[in-house]
Design an enzyme around this catalytic site. Structure first.
Site, PDB file in Angstrom:
ATOM      1  N   ASP A   1      -1.075  -0.939 -12.394  1.00 43.23           N
ATOM      2  CA  ASP A   1      -2.033  -1.533 -11.453  1.00 43.23           C
ATOM      3  C   ASP A   1      -2.924  -2.558 -12.160  1.00 43.23           C
ATOM      4  O   ASP A   1      -3.673  -3.280 -11.506  1.00 43.23           O
ATOM      5  CB  ASP A   1      -2.959  -0.444 -10.877  1.00 43.23           C
ATOM      6  CG  ASP A   1      -2.220   0.617 -10.086  1.00 43.23           C
ATOM      7  OD1 ASP A   1      -1.161   0.316  -9.515  1.00 43.23           O
ATOM      8  OD2 ASP A   1      -2.722   1.770 -10.050  1.00 43.23           O
TER       9      ASP A   1
ATOM     10  N   HIS B   1       2.932  -0.534   1.552  1.00 42.95           N
ATOM     11  CA  HIS B   1       3.339   0.730   0.941  1.00 42.95           C
ATOM     12  C   HIS B   1       3.401   1.896   1.912  1.00 42.95           C
ATOM     13  O   HIS B   1       4.397   2.603   1.999  1.00 42.95           O
ATOM     14  CB  HIS B   1       2.387   1.077  -0.208  1.00 42.95           C
ATOM     15  CG  HIS B   1       2.693   2.390  -0.858  1.00 42.95           C
ATOM     16  ND1 HIS B   1       2.166   3.594  -0.409  1.00 42.95           N
ATOM     17  CD2 HIS B   1       3.502   2.713  -1.906  1.00 42.95           C
ATOM     18  CE1 HIS B   1       2.624   4.576  -1.164  1.00 42.95           C
ATOM     19  NE2 HIS B   1       3.433   4.075  -2.074  1.00 42.95           N
TER      20      HIS B   1
ATOM     21  N   HIS C   1       1.974  -3.574 -10.505  1.00 43.65           N
ATOM     22  CA  HIS C   1       2.252  -2.629  -9.420  1.00 43.65           C
ATOM     23  C   HIS C   1       1.540  -3.048  -8.140  1.00 43.65           C
ATOM     24  O   HIS C   1       0.312  -3.060  -8.088  1.00 43.65           O
ATOM     25  CB  HIS C   1       1.770  -1.239  -9.850  1.00 43.65           C
ATOM     26  CG  HIS C   1       2.155  -0.146  -8.908  1.00 43.65           C
ATOM     27  ND1 HIS C   1       1.250   0.750  -8.404  1.00 43.65           N
ATOM     28  CD2 HIS C   1       3.364   0.194  -8.391  1.00 43.65           C
ATOM     29  CE1 HIS C   1       1.873   1.605  -7.618  1.00 43.65           C
ATOM     30  NE2 HIS C   1       3.157   1.295  -7.582  1.00 43.65           N
TER      31      HIS C   1
ATOM     32  N   GLU D   1      10.888  -2.762  -3.926  1.00 46.89           N
ATOM     33  CA  GLU D   1      11.130  -1.339  -3.683  1.00 46.89           C
ATOM     34  C   GLU D   1      11.325  -1.104  -2.195  1.00 46.89           C
ATOM     35  O   GLU D   1      10.393  -1.325  -1.406  1.00 46.89           O
ATOM     36  CB  GLU D   1       9.961  -0.495  -4.210  1.00 46.89           C
ATOM     37  CG  GLU D   1      10.282   0.986  -4.032  1.00 46.89           C
ATOM     38  CD  GLU D   1       9.102   1.917  -4.159  1.00 46.89           C
ATOM     39  OE1 GLU D   1       8.069   1.559  -4.762  1.00 46.89           O
ATOM     40  OE2 GLU D   1       9.228   3.035  -3.619  1.00 46.89           O
TER      41      GLU D   1
HETATM   42  O1  G3P Z   1       8.182   1.327  -7.909  1.00 51.40           O
HETATM   43  C1  G3P Z   1       7.320   2.167  -8.615  1.00 51.40           C
HETATM   44  C2  G3P Z   1       6.318   2.854  -7.734  1.00 51.40           C
HETATM   45  O2  G3P Z   1       5.739   1.912  -6.879  1.00 51.40           O
HETATM   46  C3  G3P Z   1       6.926   3.957  -6.915  1.00 51.40           C
HETATM   47  O3  G3P Z   1       6.004   4.670  -6.160  1.00 51.40           O
HETATM   48  O4  G3P Z   1       4.680   5.251  -4.177  1.00 51.40           O
HETATM   49  O5  G3P Z   1       3.824   3.538  -5.768  1.00 51.40           O
HETATM   50  O6  G3P Z   1       5.753   3.018  -4.293  1.00 51.40           O
HETATM   51  P1  G3P Z   1       5.029   4.084  -5.053  1.00 51.40           P
HETATM   52 MG    MG Z   2       6.244   1.025  -4.977  1.00 48.86          MG
END
Ligand code: G3P
Ligand code: MG
Length: 254
Positions: A237, A55, A13, A114
């Site tokens: 993570d 992010h 992650h 993402e």
């Molecule tokens: O893609 C999984 C996760 O990353 C989604 O939430 O906020 O960590 O991008 P976030």
């Molecule tokens: Mg994400």
């Protein structure tokens, strides 16, 4: 219990974000060293329409600068230190572009890109177009899965390319809408928040031919619980813990 449980997909992650500054090249490399097969990272458009990997909507938490990503030009983002906030040893690590990320990860790993967009449908379309173009340029559709919480992004991805492999990100039950969306898009996976996953969800995904990759699972016992429940992939993570879970499953249940 099936003996192939140990083959669950190990996804880092934001790279190896417990140990390294999230969404940086050093974090991606570390995740691969720790056994991740796929790297999840977050994409946004800059003010001058470059795709960068970060992010939050602002640079404030993860760099030494301030401001909104979508209001800053790539050259301004390039001046920022995205490593020191985590630890002084990461000083000088930058915010990577999507191109840099693809070039650093794809030779040895796969990517879960993402897409994050809070603008108009036209903004979503631009982010989708640029992201798909970077993957297409490297002929790498087989090594990349695109995901988003944003329906406009997912629809734009599908409009831009029939070859883009899609995953629907979802937070809370009920999942009816997520399944309908996945079917309409021809998605291949559902990426639910781990706490929302249960046997019924996994069964329904199986029936629809969808893989289930959960986020974000960090505790060793929780990783094993998710895999034993039947998920196909785990986003963590701590990618090293995913490899430890694999070893445990091979030893105990293989
Ligand atoms: O893609 C999984 C996760 O990353 C989604 O939430 O906020 O960590 O991008 P976030
Ligand atoms: Mg994400």
């Amino acid at each position: 219990m099936p003996s192939n449980l140990a083959n669950f997909l190990r996804i880092g992650h934001r790279g190896s974000s417990a140990e390294c500054p999230e969404n940086t090249v050093v974090s991606f490399r570390r995740a691969l060293e720790q056994g991740a097969q796929m790297i999840e990272c977050d994409l946004q458009l800059t003010a001058d329409e470059h795709v960068v990997v970060i992010h939050d909507w602002t640079v404030d938490r993860t760099t030494d600068g301030s401001g909104t990503v979508g209001e800053l030009a790539l050259e301004q983002l390039r001046e920022l230190d995205a490593g020191s906030w985590k630890d002084a040893r990461f000083a000088g690590e930058g915010i990577p572009t999507l191109d840099e990320t693809l070039d650093s990860v794809l030779p040895s790993g796969r990517l879960n890109l993402e897409l994050k967009c809070r603008g108009s449908d036209e903004d979503a379309r631009r982010l989708a177009f640029s992201s798909v173009a970077a993957v297409a340029q490297r002929d790498a559709f087989d090594r990349v899965i695109f995901s988003s919480f944003d329906v406009a992004c997912l629809e734009a991805l599908r409009d831009v390319s029939p070859d883009a492999r899609l995953a629907v990100l979802w937070v809370f039950a009920p999942f009816d809408e997520a399944f309908a969306l996945a079917e309409g898009l021809g998605a291949e996976a559902l990426h639910p928040r781990a706490e929302a996953v249960g046997a019924a969800l996994i069964d329904e995904a199986r029936e629809q031919g969808l893989a289930v990759n959960v986020w974000t699972v960090n505790e060793p016992a929780a990783i094993l619980d998710q895999v034993r429940a039947g998920v196909d992939g785990v986003i963590s993570d701590h990618p090293g813990r995913l490899l430890e879970a694999r070893a445990r499953l091979l030893g105990v249940e293989g």
